[in-house]
Motif scaffolding. Structure first.
Motif, PDB file in Angstrom:
ATOM      1  N   GLN A 126      -5.763  32.393   6.241  1.00 40.65           N
ATOM      2  CA  GLN A 126      -6.908  33.065   6.845  1.00 40.65           C
ATOM      3  C   GLN A 126      -8.150  32.175   6.813  1.00 40.65           C
ATOM      4  OE1 GLN A 126      -6.894  35.897   8.503  1.00 40.65           O
ATOM      5  NE2 GLN A 126      -4.773  36.387   8.077  1.00 40.65           N
ATOM      6  N   LEU A 127      -8.392  31.509   5.684  1.00 37.51           N
ATOM      7  CA  LEU A 127      -9.574  30.656   5.553  1.00 37.51           C
ATOM      8  C   LEU A 127      -9.521  29.433   6.464  1.00 37.51           C
ATOM      9  CD1 LEU A 127     -10.000  30.731   1.678  1.00 37.51           C
ATOM     10  CD2 LEU A 127     -11.704  31.505   3.329  1.00 37.51           C
ATOM     11  N   ILE A 128      -8.358  28.821   6.580  1.00 33.32           N
ATOM     12  CA  ILE A 128      -8.247  27.561   7.310  1.00 33.32           C
ATOM     13  C   ILE A 128      -8.134  27.758   8.817  1.00 33.32           C
ATOM     14  CG2 ILE A 128      -6.762  25.536   7.655  1.00 33.32           C
ATOM     15  CD1 ILE A 128      -6.262  25.653   4.590  1.00 33.32           C
ATOM     16  N   CYS A 129      -7.306  28.722   9.223  1.00 32.27           N
ATOM     17  CA  CYS A 129      -7.090  28.838  10.676  1.00 32.27           C
ATOM     18  C   CYS A 129      -6.997  30.277  11.168  1.00 32.27           C
ATOM     19  CB  CYS A 129      -5.847  28.047  11.082  1.00 32.27           C
ATOM     20  SG  CYS A 129      -4.293  28.732  10.448  1.00 32.27           S
ATOM     21  N   ALA A 130      -7.399  31.242  10.354  1.00 27.67           N
ATOM     22  CA  ALA A 130      -7.389  32.660  10.732  1.00 27.67           C
ATOM     23  C   ALA A 130      -5.993  33.128  11.170  1.00 27.67           C
ATOM     24  CB  ALA A 130      -8.432  32.942  11.808  1.00 27.67           C
ATOM     25  N   ARG A 131      -4.983  32.642  10.466  1.00 30.32           N
ATOM     26  CA  ARG A 131      -3.604  33.034  10.735  1.00 30.32           C
ATOM     27  C   ARG A 131      -3.048  33.737   9.503  1.00 30.32           C
ATOM     28  NH1 ARG A 131      -2.078  33.602  15.450  1.00 30.32           N
ATOM     29  NH2 ARG A 131       0.032  33.016  14.971  1.00 30.32           N
ATOM     30  N   PRO A 132      -1.912  34.432   9.634  1.00 29.78           N
ATOM     31  CA  PRO A 132      -1.379  35.239   8.526  1.00 29.78           C
ATOM     32  C   PRO A 132      -1.042  34.476   7.257  1.00 29.78           C
ATOM     33  CG  PRO A 132      -0.233  35.743  10.573  1.00 29.78           C
ATOM     34  CD  PRO A 132      -1.120  34.564  10.845  1.00 29.78           C
ATOM     35  N   ASP A 133      -0.738  33.182   7.378  1.00 26.13           N
ATOM     36  CA  ASP A 133      -0.398  32.392   6.199  1.00 26.13           C
ATOM     37  C   ASP A 133      -0.598  30.920   6.514  1.00 26.13           C
ATOM     38  OD1 ASP A 133       2.008  31.404   7.505  1.00 26.13           O
ATOM     39  OD2 ASP A 133       2.916  33.334   7.013  1.00 26.13           O
ATOM     40  N   ILE A 134      -0.550  30.099   5.483  1.00 28.85           N
ATOM     41  CA  ILE A 134      -0.828  28.673   5.655  1.00 28.85           C
ATOM     42  C   ILE A 134       0.236  27.995   6.512  1.00 28.85           C
ATOM     43  CG2 ILE A 134       0.331  27.840   3.568  1.00 28.85           C
ATOM     44  CD1 ILE A 134      -3.089  26.673   4.895  1.00 28.85           C
ATOM     45  N   LEU A 135       1.454  28.507   6.507  1.00 29.09           N
ATOM     46  CA  LEU A 135       2.503  27.912   7.324  1.00 29.09           C
ATOM     47  C   LEU A 135       2.218  28.049   8.814  1.00 29.09           C
ATOM     48  CD1 LEU A 135       5.684  28.971   5.325  1.00 29.09           C
ATOM     49  CD2 LEU A 135       4.547  26.742   5.360  1.00 29.09           C
ATOM     50  N   SER A 136       1.385  29.011   9.183  1.00 27.59           N
ATOM     51  CA  SER A 136       1.020  29.197  10.585  1.00 27.59           C
ATOM     52  C   SER A 136      -0.014  28.185  11.047  1.00 27.59           C
ATOM     53  CB  SER A 136       0.467  30.606  10.805  1.00 27.59           C
ATOM     54  OG  SER A 136       1.432  31.570  10.473  1.00 27.59           O
ATOM     55  N   CYS A 137      -0.599  27.458  10.128  1.00 26.98           N
ATOM     56  CA  CYS A 137      -1.580  26.420  10.458  1.00 26.98           C
ATOM     57  C   CYS A 137      -0.841  25.081  10.524  1.00 26.98           C
ATOM     58  CB  CYS A 137      -2.659  26.326   9.381  1.00 26.98           C
ATOM     59  SG  CYS A 137      -3.571  27.852   9.112  1.00 26.98           S
ATOM     60  N   ARG A 138      -1.108  24.329  11.546  1.00 27.23           N
ATOM     61  CA  ARG A 138      -0.471  23.025  11.680  1.00 27.23           C
ATOM     62  C   ARG A 138      -1.550  21.968  11.829  1.00 27.23           C
ATOM     63  NH1 ARG A 138       3.288  25.495  10.011  1.00 27.23           N
ATOM     64  NH2 ARG A 138       5.173  25.980  11.120  1.00 27.23           N
ATOM     65  N   VAL A 139      -1.449  20.914  11.045  1.00 30.47           N
ATOM     66  CA  VAL A 139      -2.405  19.817  11.136  1.00 30.47           C
ATOM     67  C   VAL A 139      -2.003  18.938  12.310  1.00 30.47           C
ATOM     68  CG1 VAL A 139      -3.365  17.806   9.969  1.00 30.47           C
ATOM     69  CG2 VAL A 139      -2.844  19.874   8.669  1.00 30.47           C
ATOM     70  N   ILE A 140      -2.982  18.592  13.128  1.00 26.62           N
ATOM     71  CA  ILE A 140      -2.716  17.711  14.254  1.00 26.62           C
ATOM     72  C   ILE A 140      -3.395  16.377  14.010  1.00 26.62           C
ATOM     73  CG2 ILE A 140      -2.374  19.557  15.916  1.00 26.62           C
ATOM     74  CD1 ILE A 140      -5.228  19.170  16.866  1.00 26.62           C
ATOM     75  N   GLN A 141      -3.044  15.393  14.764  1.00 23.01           N
ATOM     76  CA  GLN A 141      -3.606  14.056  14.594  1.00 23.01           C
ATOM     77  C   GLN A 141      -5.120  14.110  14.651  1.00 23.01           C
ATOM     78  OE1 GLN A 141      -1.974  11.198  17.272  1.00 23.01           O
ATOM     79  NE2 GLN A 141      -2.818   9.471  16.158  1.00 23.01           N
ATOM     80  N   GLY A 142      -5.788  13.414  13.780  1.00 22.36           N
ATOM     81  CA  GLY A 142      -7.241  13.406  13.715  1.00 22.36           C
ATOM     82  C   GLY A 142      -7.789  14.389  12.700  1.00 22.36           C
ATOM     83  N   GLY A 143      -6.902  15.109  12.003  1.00 23.40           N
ATOM     84  CA  GLY A 143      -7.353  15.993  10.941  1.00 23.40           C
ATOM     85  C   GLY A 143      -7.733  17.384  11.396  1.00 23.40           C
ATOM     86  N   GLY A 144      -7.626  17.670  12.698  1.00 23.84           N
ATOM     87  CA  GLY A 144      -7.963  19.007  13.186  1.00 23.84           C
ATOM     88  C   GLY A 144      -6.871  20.005  12.846  1.00 23.84           C
ATOM     89  N   VAL A 145      -7.113  21.254  13.157  1.00 23.62           N
ATOM     90  CA  VAL A 145      -6.132  22.302  12.912  1.00 23.62           C
ATOM     91  C   VAL A 145      -5.873  23.023  14.212  1.00 23.62           C
ATOM     92  CG1 VAL A 145      -5.696  24.459  11.684  1.00 23.62           C
ATOM     93  CG2 VAL A 145      -6.899  22.624  10.530  1.00 23.62           C
ATOM     94  N   ARG A 146      -4.610  23.266  14.507  1.00 29.17           N
ATOM     95  CA  ARG A 146      -4.274  24.093  15.652  1.00 29.17           C
ATOM     96  C   ARG A 146      -3.445  25.249  15.137  1.00 29.17           C
ATOM     97  NH1 ARG A 146       0.907  21.094  18.496  1.00 29.17           N
ATOM     98  NH2 ARG A 146       2.063  21.033  16.580  1.00 29.17           N
TER      99      ARG A 146
END
Length: 149
Positions: A126-146
């Motif tokens: 929720q804190l990192i990408c407003a998704r249900p869990d951290i596994l739903s957040c994926r780091v993309i090249q350049g350090g961003g989050v999608r």
């Protein structure tokens, strides 16, 4: 802090150490719910006596306590399961729809389910990408989050 690989943050509850030793006075930065039995009442996330109200937005860090006065391994198995997840959601609401940065429990490896790691996983997602869990957040090249659906 991440780029410098320096991730230790130290706080003190003694205000004089802020000026004399350079240790951050926790109540300048955090809000915190009550610990002990008073802090484990289902549906309530009361602020700790020393803390400003949980929904105070001038404090950016949220500490969620969920442990009794006396440690109990057997009790931790029960409490670190569904009741912990319920309190996570209750404190989210009490903190003005903000997720905790710190989740404090006894015996974090004990639960009847996902336990403290599941609570941390949910809060981080929720804190990192407003998704249900951290596994739903994926780091993309350049350090961003999608996010992925």
């Amino acid at each position: 802090m991440i780029e410098k690989n320096q991730r230790l943050v130290v706080f003190t509850s003694n205000s004089s150490k802020d000026a004399t030793e350079g240790i951050a006075y926790q109540w300048k930065y955090t809000v915190e719910n009550q610990n002990g039995p008073e802090g484990m009442v289902a549906g309530k996330c009361l602020n700790r006596g020393e803390s400003l109200a949980m929904n105070t937005t001038t404090r950016s860090l949220i500490v969620m306590n969920y442990f009794p006065d006396y440690p109990s391994i057997i009790g931790a198995c029960r409490e670190n399961s569904a009741p912990l997840m319920d309190m996570l959601n209750t404190c989210y609401e009490a903190a003005g729809k903000r997720w905790p940065n710190f989740i404090v429990v006894d015996f974090y490896k004990k639960s009847d389910g996902g336990g403290a790691p599941e609570a941390v996983d949910k809060a981080n997602g929720q804190l990192i990408c407003a998704r249900p869990d951290i596994l739903s957040c994926r780091v993309i090249q350049g350090g961003g989050v999608r996010t992925e659906l």
